[in-house]
Design a protein around this motif. Structure first.
Motif, PDB file in Angstrom:
ATOM      1  N   LEU A   7      33.813 -50.640 -32.331  1.00  0.00           N
ATOM      2  CA  LEU A   7      34.577 -49.511 -32.864  1.00  0.00           C
ATOM      3  C   LEU A   7      35.135 -48.706 -31.693  1.00  0.00           C
ATOM      4  N   ARG A  13      40.611 -39.043 -31.098  1.00  0.00           N
ATOM      5  CA  ARG A  13      39.204 -38.911 -30.705  1.00  0.00           C
ATOM      6  C   ARG A  13      39.144 -38.854 -29.190  1.00  0.00           C
ATOM      7  N   ILE A  56      38.090 -52.682 -33.435  1.00  0.00           N
ATOM      8  CA  ILE A  56      38.795 -51.959 -34.502  1.00  0.00           C
ATOM      9  C   ILE A  56      39.015 -50.522 -34.062  1.00  0.00           C
ATOM     10  N   LEU A  89      39.865 -44.400 -40.348  1.00  0.00           N
ATOM     11  CA  LEU A  89      39.207 -44.717 -41.613  1.00  0.00           C
ATOM     12  C   LEU A  89      37.707 -44.434 -41.577  1.00  0.00           C
ATOM     13  N   GLY A  90      37.221 -43.955 -40.443  1.00  0.00           N
ATOM     14  CA  GLY A  90      35.781 -43.721 -40.304  1.00  0.00           C
ATOM     15  C   GLY A  90      35.082 -44.980 -39.814  1.00  0.00           C
ATOM     16  N   THR A  91      33.833 -44.819 -39.403  1.00  0.00           N
ATOM     17  CA  THR A  91      33.133 -45.943 -38.762  1.00  0.00           C
ATOM     18  C   THR A  91      32.864 -47.118 -39.720  1.00  0.00           C
ATOM     19  N   ASN A 114      29.353 -49.037 -31.212  1.00  0.00           N
ATOM     20  CA  ASN A 114      30.211 -47.919 -30.822  1.00  0.00           C
ATOM     21  C   ASN A 114      30.645 -48.191 -29.386  1.00  0.00           C
ATOM     22  N   VAL A 117      29.205 -45.787 -25.861  1.00  0.00           N
ATOM     23  CA  VAL A 117      27.835 -45.677 -25.376  1.00  0.00           C
ATOM     24  C   VAL A 117      27.659 -46.599 -24.181  1.00  0.00           C
ATOM     25  N   GLY A 153      22.231 -39.262 -34.598  1.00  0.00           N
ATOM     26  CA  GLY A 153      21.623 -39.713 -35.837  1.00  0.00           C
ATOM     27  C   GLY A 153      20.134 -39.899 -35.591  1.00  0.00           C
ATOM     28  N   TYR A 167      16.958 -41.918 -42.565  1.00  0.00           N
ATOM     29  CA  TYR A 167      17.995 -41.787 -41.554  1.00  0.00           C
ATOM     30  C   TYR A 167      18.790 -40.537 -41.878  1.00  0.00           C
ATOM     31  N   TYR A 184      24.407 -51.806 -34.055  1.00  0.00           N
ATOM     32  CA  TYR A 184      23.770 -52.303 -35.280  1.00  0.00           C
ATOM     33  C   TYR A 184      23.950 -53.805 -35.422  1.00  0.00           C
ATOM     34  N   GLU A 238      27.327 -43.599 -40.703  1.00  0.00           N
ATOM     35  CA  GLU A 238      26.216 -42.697 -40.440  1.00  0.00           C
ATOM     36  C   GLU A 238      25.893 -41.797 -41.630  1.00  0.00           C
ATOM     37  N   TRP A 260      20.015 -45.698 -21.839  1.00  0.00           N
ATOM     38  CA  TRP A 260      21.014 -45.473 -22.888  1.00  0.00           C
ATOM     39  C   TRP A 260      21.648 -44.099 -22.663  1.00  0.00           C
ATOM     40  N   GLN A 262      25.299 -41.639 -23.964  1.00  0.00           N
ATOM     41  CA  GLN A 262      26.546 -41.539 -24.695  1.00  0.00           C
ATOM     42  C   GLN A 262      27.672 -41.215 -23.708  1.00  0.00           C
ATOM     43  N   LYS A 264      30.798 -39.246 -23.905  1.00  0.00           N
ATOM     44  CA  LYS A 264      31.643 -38.357 -24.708  1.00  0.00           C
ATOM     45  C   LYS A 264      32.540 -37.526 -23.811  1.00  0.00           C
TER      46      LYS A 264
HETATM   47  N1  GDD Z   1      37.873 -47.765 -35.668  1.00  0.00           N
HETATM   48  C1  GDD Z   1      37.391 -46.558 -35.763  1.00  0.00           C
HETATM   49  N2  GDD Z   1      37.851 -45.743 -36.758  1.00  0.00           N
HETATM   50  N3  GDD Z   1      36.472 -46.167 -34.899  1.00  0.00           N
HETATM   51  C2  GDD Z   1      35.960 -44.929 -35.036  1.00  0.00           C
HETATM   52  C3  GDD Z   1      36.383 -44.034 -36.046  1.00  0.00           C
HETATM   53  C4  GDD Z   1      37.396 -44.480 -36.946  1.00  0.00           C
HETATM   54  O1  GDD Z   1      37.852 -43.768 -37.831  1.00  0.00           O
HETATM   55  N4  GDD Z   1      35.671 -42.882 -35.915  1.00  0.00           N
HETATM   56  C5  GDD Z   1      34.861 -43.059 -34.868  1.00  0.00           C
HETATM   57  N5  GDD Z   1      35.034 -44.286 -34.321  1.00  0.00           N
HETATM   58  C6  GDD Z   1      34.310 -44.877 -33.189  1.00  0.00           C
HETATM   59  C7  GDD Z   1      34.293 -43.997 -31.941  1.00  0.00           C
HETATM   60  O2  GDD Z   1      35.289 -44.386 -31.024  1.00  0.00           O
HETATM   61  C8  GDD Z   1      32.924 -44.290 -31.386  1.00  0.00           C
HETATM   62  O3  GDD Z   1      32.919 -45.462 -30.609  1.00  0.00           O
HETATM   63  C9  GDD Z   1      32.069 -44.532 -32.610  1.00  0.00           C
HETATM   64  O4  GDD Z   1      32.987 -44.948 -33.616  1.00  0.00           O
HETATM   65  C10 GDD Z   1      31.242 -43.343 -33.101  1.00  0.00           C
HETATM   66  O5  GDD Z   1      31.980 -42.183 -32.969  1.00  0.00           O
HETATM   67  P1  GDD Z   1      31.771 -40.822 -33.777  1.00  0.00           P
HETATM   68  O6  GDD Z   1      32.167 -41.006 -35.184  1.00  0.00           O
HETATM   69  O7  GDD Z   1      32.477 -39.769 -32.975  1.00  0.00           O
HETATM   70  O8  GDD Z   1      30.222 -40.549 -33.821  1.00  0.00           O
HETATM   71  P2  GDD Z   1      29.302 -39.879 -32.696  1.00  0.00           P
HETATM   72  O9  GDD Z   1      29.563 -40.572 -31.412  1.00  0.00           O
HETATM   73  O10 GDD Z   1      29.359 -38.408 -32.752  1.00  0.00           O
HETATM   74  O11 GDD Z   1      27.859 -40.311 -33.197  1.00  0.00           O
HETATM   75  C11 GDD Z   1      27.549 -41.675 -33.393  1.00  0.00           C
HETATM   76  O12 GDD Z   1      27.027 -42.246 -32.211  1.00  0.00           O
HETATM   77  C12 GDD Z   1      25.784 -41.706 -31.752  1.00  0.00           C
HETATM   78  C13 GDD Z   1      25.366 -42.492 -30.530  1.00  0.00           C
HETATM   79  O13 GDD Z   1      26.285 -42.349 -29.512  1.00  0.00           O
HETATM   80  C14 GDD Z   1      26.531 -41.769 -34.510  1.00  0.00           C
HETATM   81  O14 GDD Z   1      26.381 -43.113 -34.834  1.00  0.00           O
HETATM   82  C15 GDD Z   1      25.212 -41.159 -34.102  1.00  0.00           C
HETATM   83  O15 GDD Z   1      24.255 -41.348 -35.119  1.00  0.00           O
HETATM   84  C16 GDD Z   1      24.726 -41.801 -32.834  1.00  0.00           C
HETATM   85  O16 GDD Z   1      23.508 -41.185 -32.427  1.00  0.00           O
END
Ligand code: GDD
Ligand code: GTP
Length: 425
Positions: A7, A13, A56, A89-91, A114, A117, A153, A167, A184, A238, A260, A262, A264
């Motif tokens: 992702l 983002r 994606i 579209l979200g994760t 993701n 990370v 999470g 969770y 995952y 999530e 590990w 992140q 960001k």
């Molecule tokens: N394709 C796609 N479409 N990817 C997405 C989208 C989307 O709409 N939204 C987010 N992503 C990708 C981001 O680029 C990133 O790699 C991942 O999905 C998660 O991003 P976020 O949605 O911003 O979540 P987060 O990083 O705040 O938290 C997530 O990651 C943490 C670990 O780093 C969650 O999974 C947490 O539970 C987790 O601890």
């Protein structure tokens, strides 16, 4: 067989990755000599049963074209493609939208990573647990401090069986210090029906709660409709899926004891760079510079960079293509990007020097170390929150003898006087 999905998100983002993401999409930013997402590929390439890798995101198609070409060279047995979402579209939304492509070739399982990370991605170990427990889903978990946990999470698991009991995504208060690493492994038979259930619930529930009770029901309903429809398409693993999986599926956690982090904020590229360089050193990578009196391992120097032999580099330093490092320079815990120049006797510590930037003679560009495992890149100085890592955006000039401390500097700035604890716009 197995497929791997990465992702990668999109241009709206990674805003916390500014100013570095202004010039290069975050997944393609170089740490330890390679794009962030390249480190995911190296791990995926070590899984024997991988049929295909699908990235994606909602970046333009052109963004990953060269990267995919290069990757096809490096990983000749790993077919890689990029699929673009027409909007975020979200994760889980992207997975569902492209389910036909993902399910082509009938994979029994999919890894989902993701891209933001940094870790050792113990995918084979996750697959082992998956087999041992006859699981439907396995999540990678790690322990963090109690303060840090609620930014992620959070997973409550059965200590003995490793089964996920609860969770909760970014909970309001502490529930566990075992957190979701964003990696995952799902059985395709479990994940797609779970997403479908979440979508169904979404389309039924919001209507019920958002029906206004007033007389002008119709007009307010109409106004909301479009927006509502768009929001309904966003499905997040999530918030919408994993909680349910804990209740109803064979869902296990593999806890990694390895590193590990992140990625960001832009500053978090510095610890990520350090961790990947240390890993490269441990695995005896030939890419690293040979240790010497002036090279404190691990250090990556791009073959096209020019480093004066009297400059002292390391530990945890990456020097990008065509960068020029002058005599007597000291660089430690930093990333120096393409075409940057550091003039003689300058010092760069805990910093990122942007593309084409120039650091003058005897200048000091410095950040502050953060505690290992603090999972933050900000520190409090004189009661104010500042960036621990100094970042110079592209084409920044730092004058001779100028000192820059804990600053984020936007592109094209000329720093002629000392600056500290500022965002320079
Ligand atoms: N394709 C796609 N479409 N990817 C997405 C989208 C989307 O709409 N939204 C987010 N992503 C990708 C981001 O680029 C990133 O790699 C991942 O999905 C998660 O991003 P976020 O949605 O911003 O979540 P987060 O990083 O705040 O938290 C997530 O990651 C943490 C670990 O780093 C969650 O999974 C947490 O539970 C987790 O601890
Ligand atoms: P990513 O950085 O990839 O998540 O992209 P994004 O567009 O989601 O980042 P953005 O900066 O817009 O932040 C998303 C959410 O996180 C917003 O609600 C911000 O207020 C919040 N946020 C921003 N920076 C930070 C931070 O450093 N720490 C925490 N905990 N939250 C932040």
């Amino acid at each position: 067989g197995t497929k791997a999905i990465i992702l990668v998100g999109g241009p709206s983002r990674g805003t916390r990755f500014r100013p570095l993401s202004l010039d290069v999409p975050k997944p393609l930013f170089d740490v330890a000599g390679h794009p962030i997402v390249w480190h995911c590929l190296t791990a995926i390439a070590k899984v024997p049963s991988i049929q295909e890798v699908i990235m994606i995101g909602y970046y333009d198609e052109s963004v990953f074209r060269d990267f995919i070409k290069d990757a096809a060279h490096e990983f000749p047995n790993l077919p890689i493609k990029y699929l673009r979402e027409y909007q975020a579209l979200g994760t889980a939304g992207g997975l569902y939208h492209f389910r036909d492509v993902i399910l082509k070739g009938r994979p029994e399982r999919i890894f989902v990573l993701n891209s933001d990370v940094c870790c050792s991605f113990p995918l084979n170990e996750m697959a082992q647990l998956f087999d041992d427990r006859d699981a439907e889903a396995v999540i990678l978990g790690t322990r963090v401090s109690e303060d840090a946990a609620t930014n992620f999470g959070c997973i409550v698991s059965d200590q003995h069986s490793r089964r996920v009991l609860h969770y909760v995504e970014k909970p309001e208060s502490h529930i566990s210090n075992l957190i979701n690493c964003g990696v995952y492994l799902f059985s395709t038979e479990a994940i797609f029906p779970s997403i479908r259930t979440a979508i169904k619930r979404r389309t039924e529930r919001p209507r019920l709660v958002s029906y206004p009770s007033s007389e002008n029901l119709e007009s307010s309903f109409m106004a909301d409709d479009d927006d509502e429809e768009k929001k309904n398409e966003v499905i997040r693993l999530e918030q919408d899926i994993l909680g349910d999986m804990a209740d109803s599926k064979q869902f296990y956690v593999y806890e990694t004891k390895d590193f590990w982090r992140q990625i960001k904020t832009a500053g978090s590229a510095v610890p990520a760079n350090a961790l990947y360089l240390q890993k490269a050193a441990q695995t005896g990578s030939q890419e690293l510079a040979k240790p010497s009196a002036n090279i404190i391992s691990p250090v990556f120097i791009h073959p096209s960079a020019q480093v004066d032999p009297t400059a002292k580099l390391g530990p945890n330093v990456s020097i990008g293509p065509r960068a020029v490092i002058g005599p007597g320079v000291r660089v430690k815990e930093s990333i120096v990007l393409e075409d940057a120049e550091i003039k003689h006797d300058a010092c760069v510590l805990y910093s990122i020097v942007g593309w084409n930037s120039r650091v003058g003679a005897w200048a000091r560009v410095e950040g502050t170390p953060t505690p290992v495992n603090s999972h933050t890149t900000s520190i409090v100085k004189n009661g104010v929150k500042v960036q621990s890592i100094t970042i110079l955006g592209k084409e920044t000039g730092v004058g001779d003898e100028v000192r820059v401390q804990n600053c984020v500097c936007l592109p094209f700035k000329e720093l002629k006087r000392d600056v500290a604890n500022e965002v320079i716009m």
